[in-house]
Write a protein that holds these residues in place. Structure first.
Motif, PDB file in Angstrom:
ATOM      1  N   ARG A  93       0.082   5.483   6.314  1.00 63.05           N
ATOM      2  CA  ARG A  93       0.438   4.432   5.345  1.00 63.05           C
ATOM      3  C   ARG A  93       1.638   4.835   4.497  1.00 63.05           C
ATOM      4  O   ARG A  93       2.433   3.982   4.089  1.00 63.05           O
ATOM      5  N   GLU A  94       1.777   6.136   4.232  1.00 58.60           N
ATOM      6  CA  GLU A  94       2.939   6.608   3.482  1.00 58.60           C
ATOM      7  C   GLU A  94       4.212   6.519   4.331  1.00 58.60           C
ATOM      8  O   GLU A  94       5.272   6.156   3.838  1.00 58.60           O
ATOM      9  N   LYS A  95       4.086   6.840   5.614  1.00 56.35           N
ATOM     10  CA  LYS A  95       5.261   6.844   6.490  1.00 56.35           C
ATOM     11  C   LYS A  95       5.665   5.437   6.918  1.00 56.35           C
ATOM     12  O   LYS A  95       6.846   5.169   7.165  1.00 56.35           O
TER      13      LYS A  95
ATOM     14  N   PRO B 230       4.813   1.981   5.402  1.00 58.17           N
ATOM     15  CA  PRO B 230       4.200   1.048   4.445  1.00 58.17           C
ATOM     16  C   PRO B 230       4.123  -0.370   5.007  1.00 58.17           C
ATOM     17  O   PRO B 230       5.089  -0.880   5.579  1.00 58.17           O
TER      18      PRO B 230
END
Length: 250
Positions: A137-139, A141
């Motif tokens: 999810r961070e990489k 979005p």
């Protein structure tokens, strides 16, 4: 080869299958599967058991992972494999997709054993934990972050995954994790790059040489070369063909 004097990181990619979604409401583990990575390489070691949950497995859950009461009736109970599991993961970094789910179930099983006089302590203090769902999810979005979605994004074949399975999902997750953290995300584009990103950068080495300055040659370390070879192997596995530049004579 000279030793760096530093131990390579040991990681355990882990998944569980359960009787339901809530360990606090009596759901239990029915399968646990782990694969070992050391220095980001598969070692071939794994930990895998089907587990007798000591309760019925609902039909709607069987439809997800295919593990029914008959399949696990003669399997060991978690208490029978607890010590072996504890030793297998000792000191490692656990790599888990949606770690809160699996860690919650595993800790519940160890807490049950504490009531029987077998105290193992907190699993999260016995190991460190990396959540690949949060990492994804961070990489990426806003993008889907399920294991199936990540397999599609990184070109990993999961066509043999017709049902969920702890060991199979751990093996797939290991490949996803290595691709996701291998610096190759620039190969996976959701949309066209911005116009400014398409501009070519000009570099004229002759101007530097004419100035009399020396160019510094930075050679890769042995660890970087190993990581490069591993990435080439993963690209070949995902694409079904060796990279065009692989194996060319120098």
């Amino acid at each position: 080869m000279k030793s760096s004097g530093r131990a390579e990181m040991r990681q355990i990619v882990l998944d569980t299958e359960t009787t339901g979604l809530s360990p606090n409401k009596g759901d239990r583990i029915v399968e646990v599967g782990c694969v070992e990575l050391i220095g980001r390489k598969h070692t071939g070691r794994h930990f895998h058991y089907y587990v007798n949950p000591e309760r019925d497995i609902p039909a709607e859950v069987v439809a997800v992972h295919g593990i029914d009461n008959e399949k696990v009736k003669d399997s060991p109970k978690f208490r029978d494999i607890a010590e072996e599991f504890w030793q297998f993961v000792a000191g490692a970094e656990l790599v888990i997709h949606n770690a809160a789910f699996d860690m919650g179930f595993l800790q519940m099983e160890f807490d049950r054993l504490a009531t029987e006089g077998r105290s193992f302590g907190r699993l999260a203090e016995h190991c460190s934990v990396l959540d690949t769902l949060m990492l994804a999810r961070e990489k990426h979005p806003g993008a889907k972050a399920s294991l199936d979605a990540l397999c599609k994004r990184y070109g990993i074949d999961n066509s043999h995954r017709t049902l969920h399975g702890a060991l199979l999902d751990s093996e797939i997750l290991a490949d996803v994790y290595l691709m996701m953290t291998g610096g190759q995300t620039a190969l996976i584009l959701d949309e066209e790059p911005a116009e400014s990103e398409q501009e070519e950068v000009s570099f004229d080495a002759s101007a530097i040489l004419a100035s009399g300055e020396r160019l510094t040659v930075v050679r890769p370390t042995e660890m970087e070369l190993d990581a490069h070879q591993q990435m080439l192997a993963m690209i070949e596995k995902a694409s079904g063909a060796a990279p065009l530049w692989h194996g060319r004579s120098k």
